[in-house]
Scaffold this motif. Sequence first.
Motif, PDB file in Angstrom:
ATOM      1  N   LEU A 188       0.831  -1.209   0.000  1.00 34.98           N
ATOM      2  CA  LEU A 188       0.000   0.000   0.000  1.00 34.98           C
ATOM      3  C   LEU A 188       0.868   1.264   0.000  1.00 34.98           C
ATOM      4  O   LEU A 188       0.594   2.215  -0.735  1.00 34.98           O
ATOM      5  CB  LEU A 188      -0.957  -0.003   1.203  1.00 34.98           C
ATOM      6  CG  LEU A 188      -1.797   1.259   1.385  1.00 34.98           C
ATOM      7  CD1 LEU A 188      -2.676   1.551   0.169  1.00 34.98           C
ATOM      8  CD2 LEU A 188      -2.685   1.150   2.636  1.00 34.98           C
ATOM      9  N   PHE A 189       1.939   1.286   0.823  1.00 36.51           N
ATOM     10  CA  PHE A 189       2.747   2.523   0.874  1.00 36.51           C
ATOM     11  C   PHE A 189       3.411   2.821  -0.471  1.00 36.51           C
ATOM     12  O   PHE A 189       3.604   3.982  -0.826  1.00 36.51           O
ATOM     13  CB  PHE A 189       3.778   2.490   2.013  1.00 36.51           C
ATOM     14  CG  PHE A 189       4.934   1.530   1.842  1.00 36.51           C
ATOM     15  CD1 PHE A 189       4.894   0.260   2.394  1.00 36.51           C
ATOM     16  CD2 PHE A 189       6.070   1.919   1.142  1.00 36.51           C
ATOM     17  CE1 PHE A 189       5.964  -0.619   2.239  1.00 36.51           C
ATOM     18  CE2 PHE A 189       7.149   1.045   0.986  1.00 36.51           C
ATOM     19  CZ  PHE A 189       7.092  -0.236   1.530  1.00 36.51           C
ATOM     20  N   GLU A 190       3.699   1.782  -1.248  1.00 35.07           N
ATOM     21  CA  GLU A 190       4.276   2.007  -2.582  1.00 35.07           C
ATOM     22  C   GLU A 190       3.209   2.542  -3.536  1.00 35.07           C
ATOM     23  O   GLU A 190       3.471   3.408  -4.373  1.00 35.07           O
ATOM     24  CB  GLU A 190       4.857   0.709  -3.129  1.00 35.07           C
ATOM     25  CG  GLU A 190       6.061   0.213  -2.336  1.00 35.07           C
ATOM     26  CD  GLU A 190       6.553  -1.135  -2.843  1.00 35.07           C
ATOM     27  OE1 GLU A 190       7.486  -1.149  -3.662  1.00 35.07           O
ATOM     28  OE2 GLU A 190       5.995  -2.176  -2.417  1.00 35.07           O
ATOM     29  N   GLN A 191       2.011   2.009  -3.390  1.00 29.19           N
ATOM     30  CA  GLN A 191       0.922   2.482  -4.251  1.00 29.19           C
ATOM     31  C   GLN A 191       0.585   3.933  -3.951  1.00 29.19           C
ATOM     32  O   GLN A 191       0.231   4.699  -4.850  1.00 29.19           O
ATOM     33  CB  GLN A 191      -0.305   1.602  -4.040  1.00 29.19           C
ATOM     34  CG  GLN A 191       0.032   0.148  -4.290  1.00 29.19           C
ATOM     35  CD  GLN A 191      -1.178  -0.649  -4.688  1.00 29.19           C
ATOM     36  OE1 GLN A 191      -1.961  -0.218  -5.516  1.00 29.19           O
ATOM     37  NE2 GLN A 191      -1.321  -1.813  -4.099  1.00 29.19           N
ATOM     38  N   VAL A 192       0.662   4.286  -2.673  1.00 29.83           N
ATOM     39  CA  VAL A 192       0.425   5.684  -2.306  1.00 29.83           C
ATOM     40  C   VAL A 192       1.436   6.566  -3.035  1.00 29.83           C
ATOM     41  O   VAL A 192       1.075   7.549  -3.689  1.00 29.83           O
ATOM     42  CB  VAL A 192       0.518   5.876  -0.772  1.00 29.83           C
ATOM     43  CG1 VAL A 192       0.647   7.358  -0.411  1.00 29.83           C
ATOM     44  CG2 VAL A 192      -0.708   5.273  -0.087  1.00 29.83           C
ATOM     45  N   ILE A 193       2.689   6.193  -2.975  1.00 32.56           N
ATOM     46  CA  ILE A 193       3.725   7.019  -3.619  1.00 32.56           C
ATOM     47  C   ILE A 193       3.489   7.102  -5.126  1.00 32.56           C
ATOM     48  O   ILE A 193       3.534   8.177  -5.721  1.00 32.56           O
ATOM     49  CB  ILE A 193       5.132   6.465  -3.312  1.00 32.56           C
ATOM     50  CG1 ILE A 193       5.435   6.626  -1.817  1.00 32.56           C
ATOM     51  CG2 ILE A 193       6.196   7.170  -4.156  1.00 32.56           C
ATOM     52  CD1 ILE A 193       6.709   5.952  -1.360  1.00 32.56           C
ATOM     53  N   ILE A 213       5.695  18.094  -3.373  1.00 30.20           N
ATOM     54  CA  ILE A 213       5.316  16.884  -2.626  1.00 30.20           C
ATOM     55  C   ILE A 213       6.557  16.296  -1.954  1.00 30.20           C
ATOM     56  O   ILE A 213       7.620  16.217  -2.584  1.00 30.20           O
ATOM     57  CB  ILE A 213       4.738  15.806  -3.586  1.00 30.20           C
ATOM     58  CG1 ILE A 213       3.440  16.262  -4.251  1.00 30.20           C
ATOM     59  CG2 ILE A 213       4.580  14.474  -2.868  1.00 30.20           C
ATOM     60  CD1 ILE A 213       2.168  15.811  -3.605  1.00 30.20           C
ATOM     61  N   MET A 214       6.423  15.894  -0.711  1.00 35.11           N
ATOM     62  CA  MET A 214       7.417  15.041  -0.053  1.00 35.11           C
ATOM     63  C   MET A 214       6.662  13.828   0.497  1.00 35.11           C
ATOM     64  O   MET A 214       5.435  13.824   0.532  1.00 35.11           O
ATOM     65  CB  MET A 214       8.090  15.751   1.128  1.00 35.11           C
ATOM     66  CG  MET A 214       8.802  17.039   0.803  1.00 35.11           C
ATOM     67  SD  MET A 214       9.763  17.624   2.258  1.00 35.11           S
ATOM     68  CE  MET A 214      10.215  19.263   1.679  1.00 35.11           C
ATOM     69  N   TYR A 215       7.414  12.837   0.943  1.00 32.82           N
ATOM     70  CA  TYR A 215       6.783  11.672   1.589  1.00 32.82           C
ATOM     71  C   TYR A 215       7.367  11.463   2.983  1.00 32.82           C
ATOM     72  O   TYR A 215       8.564  11.681   3.195  1.00 32.82           O
ATOM     73  CB  TYR A 215       6.996  10.407   0.750  1.00 32.82           C
ATOM     74  CG  TYR A 215       6.295  10.492  -0.587  1.00 32.82           C
ATOM     75  CD1 TYR A 215       4.913  10.379  -0.657  1.00 32.82           C
ATOM     76  CD2 TYR A 215       6.998  10.742  -1.756  1.00 32.82           C
ATOM     77  CE1 TYR A 215       4.251  10.508  -1.876  1.00 32.82           C
ATOM     78  CE2 TYR A 215       6.344  10.860  -2.980  1.00 32.82           C
ATOM     79  CZ  TYR A 215       4.971  10.745  -3.028  1.00 32.82           C
ATOM     80  OH  TYR A 215       4.310  10.881  -4.216  1.00 32.82           O
TER      81      TYR A 215
END
Lengths: 278, 278
Positions: B168-173, B185-187
Motif C-alpha cells: 500500500l505505501f508504494e501504491q500511495v507514492i 510533494i514530499m513523503y
Amino acid sequence: MTRKQLIDEIKQKRSFLCVGLDTDISKIPKFLLDYEDPVFEFNKRIVEATADLCVAYKPNTAFYECRGVKGWQSLQRTLKIIPKTCLSIADAKRGDIGNTSDMYAKAFFSPNDSGFDFDALTIAPYMGEDSITPFLKYENKWAIVLALTSNKGSLDFQFLTDHDEMHLFEQVIRKVNNWGRPDNIMYVVGATRGEFFKDIRKHAPDHFLLVPGVGAQGGNLQEVCTYGLNKDCGLLVNATRSIIYASEGEDFAEKARAESLSLQKEMQEELLKAGIIS
Amino acid sequence: MTRKQLIDEIKQKRSFLCVGLDTDISKIPKFLLDYEDPVFEFNKRIVEATADLCVAYKPNTAFYECRGVKGWQSLQRTLKIIPKTCLSIADAKRGDIGNTSDMYAKAFFSPNDSGFDFDALTIAPYMGEDSITPFLKYENKWAIVLALTSNKGSLDFQFLTDHDEMHLFEQVIRKVNNWGRPDNIMYVVGATRGEFFKDIRKHAPDHFLLVPGVGAQGGNLQEVCTYGLNKDCGLLVNATRSIIYASEGEDFAEKARAESLSLQKEMQEELLKAGIIS
C-alpha cells in the motif's frame, strides 16, 4: 454518551439524523457578521432550530481551524450549546503514532486539558493500531474510524484488494473490530456508496455507521437504510450543506428546520418499516 | 520555500536536520511555568539554540491542540520565531474531502485567513486525490504525504499488498506522484524502516523524504542515508525527544544544541561521503 443512550434518543426522536456544522463564514447570512462571533451565532440558531429533530451534531474542525485561534474559540462556544442529549462529533480525521494520538485524545475528550469534551472523534486509519487505541481509553467516548468515504478520492486506495479479494476498507473494519467494541467504535461509510453497505454489514453487523454524503453529495437515504439499518438502527446519517445552507436569508434557521424535518420524516418511515419503532 | 532554497540551505548548513517541536507542557523545565506562555518560551530557547544546525522545524499540532485555544496561541507565536530560512512544517496529518481540504489548506497556508503561514503540512492519504490536491494550489508550499510511518501500527495497513505484490505505501507514492511534483510533494518514511528506503527510492528518486524515528524511536541514521540520499540530499531527518528533552534542567537549550550538533556532524559526514558537499 453510551450506546444505550444513543439508541434511546433515536427511538424517542424517531430520527437518526446528524447535522453537520461545517460553518463557512463566507456563506452565512450577512446580518450575522455584525455579531462578535458570527460563526457561533449561526451555529446557535441552527442548533436551536433542529435539536428536537436530530440525535447528533458534527462540526468539521477544518471549518474552524481555517480561522485560526478565533475559529477554535467559535468551536468551543458551539460545543457548549450542543445539548447533552445529542452526540457531539468532532469531525477532525486525526491519527498519529501512539504518544501523539494520546495528545489528540486530550484535545477532543479531556476538558481539563483542552476545554473540549466531545463525545466522538473521526479518525483516519492509515497509521494503524497505536494511532487508534488511545481514543478508546476514555469511557463513553467514541472513535469513528474512516472506512469507505463519500468522495471521489475514496476510489484511489480504499478499494485496493489483497490476495483474498478483500478491499482495504473491509480490512480496516476487520482489524479495527479487534481493537474496540461496538460501544466505542463506529465507522464512516459514505452514502454515495450505497451498494457496499451489504458488504460492510457482513463485517460490522452491530456497529453504528456514520454516513455522510446524503444531500449535497448525492447519496440516497433509502438505499442506505435498505442495506445499512440493523436491529438498533445502527446508522447516523449526516447532512450538512442541504440543511445549514437551505437559505441564504434571515430565514436560514427556519429553512434548516424544514429540511431537517423532512429528513426526520423519511427516517421515521424507515424506522417504522424496519420495526425498530412502532 | 522553494526546493532550490531548501537544497541551498542544506548545503550551506551541512545538515538535513529537522527539529521536532512536540512540546509537552508536563515535560518542560519547571522554571518556565512562571512565564505567561511556557510552551512558547521553551520553543523560543530551543529554536535560538539550534537554528544554525537544522534546516527545518516541525511542531506536531497534537501537542498544541491538547491545550485548546491556548495551545493554538502558543503554536502561532512559535511559528513567528521560526527563521524564514528554515522550512516550517505543521505535522498535522490532515486530509478530508476536497471542499474540506481547501479549508485545511487555509488553516495552515493562508495567514490572512488563519494567521498561520507554514511552508509545509503532513497529510494522511487514505481519502485519495481530492483530499491532497487542494494543498498543491499554493505556490512554494509543500504537501508531505504519509507513506511508510515509523510506528508499530504501520504494519497494520501500509504493508498490505495487491495482486502486483505492491505494498500500500508504494501504491500511495506511485499515485500521489501523479498529482504533484518533486517541488511540492514530499513523503513521510520512518527511519525505523531503513530496509525499505531502497524500494521507496525506486518510486520516488527525486522527492524529499521526511524521516521521523531517529533518536527516541530507534531509527538508524547511517542506514537511512545509505539507501535514502539522492543527488540533492533528498532527506529531512527529524529528531524530537532526543533533542528537546536532552535535559530536564535549566541547561535544556544548551543540551538540545549539543545533541543537534552531534547529529549535524553525522549528517555532514554523510553529505561529504555522498559527494553532495565538499
